[in-house]
Scaffold this motif. Structure first.
Motif, PDB file in Angstrom:
ATOM      1  N   TRP A 124      53.252  40.055  28.932  1.00 15.50           N
ATOM      2  CA  TRP A 124      52.809  41.300  29.541  1.00 15.50           C
ATOM      3  C   TRP A 124      52.103  41.014  30.862  1.00 15.50           C
ATOM      4  N   ALA A 125      52.319  41.884  31.841  1.00 16.45           N
ATOM      5  CA  ALA A 125      51.523  41.841  33.073  1.00 16.45           C
ATOM      6  C   ALA A 125      50.217  42.558  32.760  1.00 16.45           C
ATOM      7  N   ALA A 126      49.092  41.896  32.996  1.00 14.93           N
ATOM      8  CA  ALA A 126      47.789  42.496  32.712  1.00 14.93           C
ATOM      9  C   ALA A 126      47.560  43.665  33.658  1.00 14.93           C
ATOM     10  N   GLY A 127      46.848  44.639  33.182  1.00 11.94           N
ATOM     11  CA  GLY A 127      46.518  45.797  33.980  1.00 11.94           C
ATOM     12  C   GLY A 127      46.044  46.926  33.095  1.00 11.94           C
ATOM     13  N   HIS A 128      45.724  48.046  33.713  1.00 10.44           N
ATOM     14  CA  HIS A 128      45.238  49.204  32.955  1.00 10.44           C
ATOM     15  C   HIS A 128      46.252  49.602  31.890  1.00 10.44           C
ATOM     16  N   ASP A 129      47.520  49.669  32.272  1.00  8.21           N
ATOM     17  CA  ASP A 129      48.617  49.918  31.342  1.00  8.21           C
ATOM     18  C   ASP A 129      49.534  48.704  31.396  1.00  8.21           C
ATOM     19  N   PRO A 130      49.376  47.757  30.462  1.00  7.50           N
ATOM     20  CA  PRO A 130      50.182  46.532  30.505  1.00  7.50           C
ATOM     21  C   PRO A 130      51.687  46.831  30.517  1.00  7.50           C
ATOM     22  N   LYS A 167      37.899  31.081  45.516  1.00  4.98           N
ATOM     23  CA  LYS A 167      36.713  31.902  45.230  1.00  4.98           C
ATOM     24  C   LYS A 167      37.048  33.394  45.267  1.00  4.98           C
ATOM     25  N   ASP A 168      38.093  33.765  46.013  1.00  3.78           N
ATOM     26  CA  ASP A 168      38.420  35.182  46.205  1.00  3.78           C
ATOM     27  C   ASP A 168      39.650  35.653  45.441  1.00  3.78           C
ATOM     28  N   CYS A 169      40.375  34.757  44.798  1.00  8.02           N
ATOM     29  CA  CYS A 169      41.686  35.113  44.247  1.00  8.02           C
ATOM     30  C   CYS A 169      41.633  36.201  43.178  1.00  8.02           C
ATOM     31  N   TYR A 170      40.504  36.391  42.518  1.00  6.57           N
ATOM     32  CA  TYR A 170      40.401  37.417  41.475  1.00  6.57           C
ATOM     33  C   TYR A 170      39.903  38.755  42.016  1.00  6.57           C
ATOM     34  N   CYS A 171      39.633  38.825  43.313  1.00  9.34           N
ATOM     35  CA  CYS A 171      39.105  40.049  43.938  1.00  9.34           C
ATOM     36  C   CYS A 171      40.253  40.848  44.551  1.00  9.34           C
ATOM     37  N   GLY A 172      40.361  42.113  44.183  1.00  5.47           N
ATOM     38  CA  GLY A 172      41.428  42.964  44.703  1.00  5.47           C
ATOM     39  C   GLY A 172      41.411  43.097  46.207  1.00  5.47           C
ATOM     40  N   TRP A 173      40.212  43.056  46.820  1.00  2.84           N
ATOM     41  CA  TRP A 173      40.121  43.225  48.271  1.00  2.84           C
ATOM     42  C   TRP A 173      40.720  42.042  49.027  1.00  2.84           C
ATOM     43  N   ALA A 174      40.913  40.895  48.379  1.00  2.52           N
ATOM     44  CA  ALA A 174      41.437  39.702  49.064  1.00  2.52           C
ATOM     45  C   ALA A 174      42.961  39.690  49.159  1.00  2.52           C
ATOM     46  N   TYR A 175      43.613  40.571  48.416  1.00  2.43           N
ATOM     47  CA  TYR A 175      45.079  40.627  48.393  1.00  2.43           C
ATOM     48  C   TYR A 175      45.612  41.101  49.737  1.00  2.43           C
ATOM     49  N   PRO A 176      46.672  40.564  50.300  1.00  2.00           N
ATOM     50  CA  PRO A 176      47.613  39.593  49.748  1.00  2.00           C
ATOM     51  C   PRO A 176      47.322  38.142  50.125  1.00  2.00           C
ATOM     52  N   GLU A 177      46.285  37.884  50.943  1.00  2.00           N
ATOM     53  CA  GLU A 177      46.001  36.503  51.335  1.00  2.00           C
ATOM     54  C   GLU A 177      45.621  35.646  50.126  1.00  2.00           C
ATOM     55  N   SER A 178      44.897  36.239  49.187  1.00  2.00           N
ATOM     56  CA  SER A 178      44.513  35.569  47.952  1.00  2.00           C
ATOM     57  C   SER A 178      44.792  36.524  46.805  1.00  2.00           C
ATOM     58  N   GLY A 179      45.166  35.966  45.676  1.00  2.00           N
ATOM     59  CA  GLY A 179      45.439  36.832  44.532  1.00  2.00           C
ATOM     60  C   GLY A 179      45.745  36.042  43.290  1.00  2.00           C
ATOM     61  N   CYS A 180      46.021  36.787  42.217  1.00  2.00           N
ATOM     62  CA  CYS A 180      46.290  36.159  40.935  1.00  2.00           C
ATOM     63  C   CYS A 180      47.107  37.099  40.072  1.00  2.00           C
ATOM     64  N   HIS A 181      48.289  36.649  39.654  1.00  2.00           N
ATOM     65  CA  HIS A 181      49.066  37.382  38.658  1.00  2.00           C
ATOM     66  C   HIS A 181      48.464  37.026  37.298  1.00  2.00           C
ATOM     67  N   ARG A 182      48.097  38.024  36.520  1.00  2.00           N
ATOM     68  CA  ARG A 182      47.542  37.774  35.192  1.00  2.00           C
ATOM     69  C   ARG A 182      48.603  38.131  34.154  1.00  2.00           C
ATOM     70  N   ILE A 183      48.966  37.173  33.327  1.00  2.00           N
ATOM     71  CA  ILE A 183      49.994  37.341  32.314  1.00  2.00           C
ATOM     72  C   ILE A 183      49.342  37.183  30.935  1.00  2.00           C
ATOM     73  N   ILE A 184      49.700  38.068  30.023  1.00  2.00           N
ATOM     74  CA  ILE A 184      49.176  38.005  28.656  1.00  2.00           C
ATOM     75  C   ILE A 184      50.330  37.694  27.710  1.00  2.00           C
ATOM     76  N   ALA A 185      50.136  36.721  26.836  1.00  2.00           N
ATOM     77  CA  ALA A 185      51.085  36.435  25.759  1.00  2.00           C
ATOM     78  C   ALA A 185      50.448  36.934  24.472  1.00  2.00           C
ATOM     79  N   ALA A 186      51.137  37.869  23.814  1.00  2.00           N
ATOM     80  CA  ALA A 186      50.600  38.476  22.594  1.00  2.00           C
ATOM     81  C   ALA A 186      51.739  38.791  21.633  1.00  2.00           C
ATOM     82  N   ALA A 187      51.433  38.864  20.343  1.00  2.00           N
ATOM     83  CA  ALA A 187      52.445  39.160  19.330  1.00  2.00           C
ATOM     84  C   ALA A 187      52.955  40.588  19.480  1.00  2.00           C
ATOM     85  N   ALA A 188      52.079  41.498  19.879  1.00  2.00           N
ATOM     86  CA  ALA A 188      52.438  42.908  20.093  1.00  2.00           C
ATOM     87  C   ALA A 188      51.806  43.329  21.413  1.00  2.00           C
ATOM     88  N   GLU A 189      51.606  44.621  21.591  1.00  2.00           N
ATOM     89  CA  GLU A 189      50.958  45.075  22.819  1.00  2.00           C
ATOM     90  C   GLU A 189      49.560  44.462  22.886  1.00  2.00           C
TER      91      GLU A 189
END
Length: 195
Positions: A124-130, A167-189
């Motif tokens: 899953w792509a992490a976010g408000h609605d995965p 230091k900035d990759c987790y901050c939304g304001w740094a995108y697109p110069e810095s960023g991070c795709h967050r992926i979740i592995a789970a059995a269900a949602e």
């Protein structure tokens, strides 16, 4: 003698405690916050504590850069009976250029740990609605990012695929110069845990 990463963390911890006990005073807090309403609501005493610590932390960051002291700490991550030790930038320190190389060097072992751990799990792509992802999309993210991080709960594994300033990759304001795709592995949602 140059201070070590752990010594700088200890010094910052002592300074933070001293600031909150009121042992550090910064008299020029009024001109630090552009909003006088917020400044008045928070109060000069609390602002003084916050800015005294911030100024001290900025001096520590300058010391790190001048003396080439790493801002990385190493911690374990365990999932399904496996454990890996990985680096991350300490929240009160900054990353020096060599730290980014260390993060990048750890990417392959983190990705191997990920691959060894996700059998039978949905991605899953992490976010408000995965949003559910296929393995090919995740592999494309892995190839295009500079370093990875990983964390876990008992039932879910979280992969961060990062680029730019560590230091900035987790901050939304740094995108697109810095960023991070967050992926979740789970059995269900995935659960509602924020990553």
């Amino acid at each position: 003698m140059t201070y070590t990463t752990q010594q700088l963390i200890d010094i910052l911890d002592q300074e933070l405690k001293a600031a909150w006990r009121g042992e550090r005073v910064l008299l020029s807090t009024d001109d630090r916050l552009a909003n006088p309403v917020v400044s008045k609501a928070i109060g000069a005493d609390k602002l003084s504590k916050v800015f005294a610590f911030k100024d001290f932390r900025d001096q520590i960051h300058q010391y790190q850069r001048e003396h080439n002291v790493s801002g990385l700490v190493w911690h374990p991550c365990s999932f399904k009976g496996q454990t890996i030790r990985l680096p991350e930038v300490h929240p009160d320190l900054t990353a020096i250029p060599a730290d980014k190389a260390t993060l990048a060097a750890a990417k392959s072992s983190i990705i191997q740990f990920w691959h060894d751990s996700i059998a039978g799990l949905r991605l899953w792509a992490a976010g408000h609605d995965p949003v559910e992802l296929d393995a090919a999309t995740v592999e494309a993210y892995i190839k295009e990012t500079e370093w990875a991080d990983i964390s876990a709960t008992r039932t879910e594994l979280y992969l961060g695929l990062c680029w730019g300033n560590p230091k900035d990759c987790y901050c939304g304001w740094a995108y697109p110069e810095s960023g991070c795709h967050r992926i979740i592995a789970a059995a269900a949602e995935p659960s509602a845990i924020k990553v």
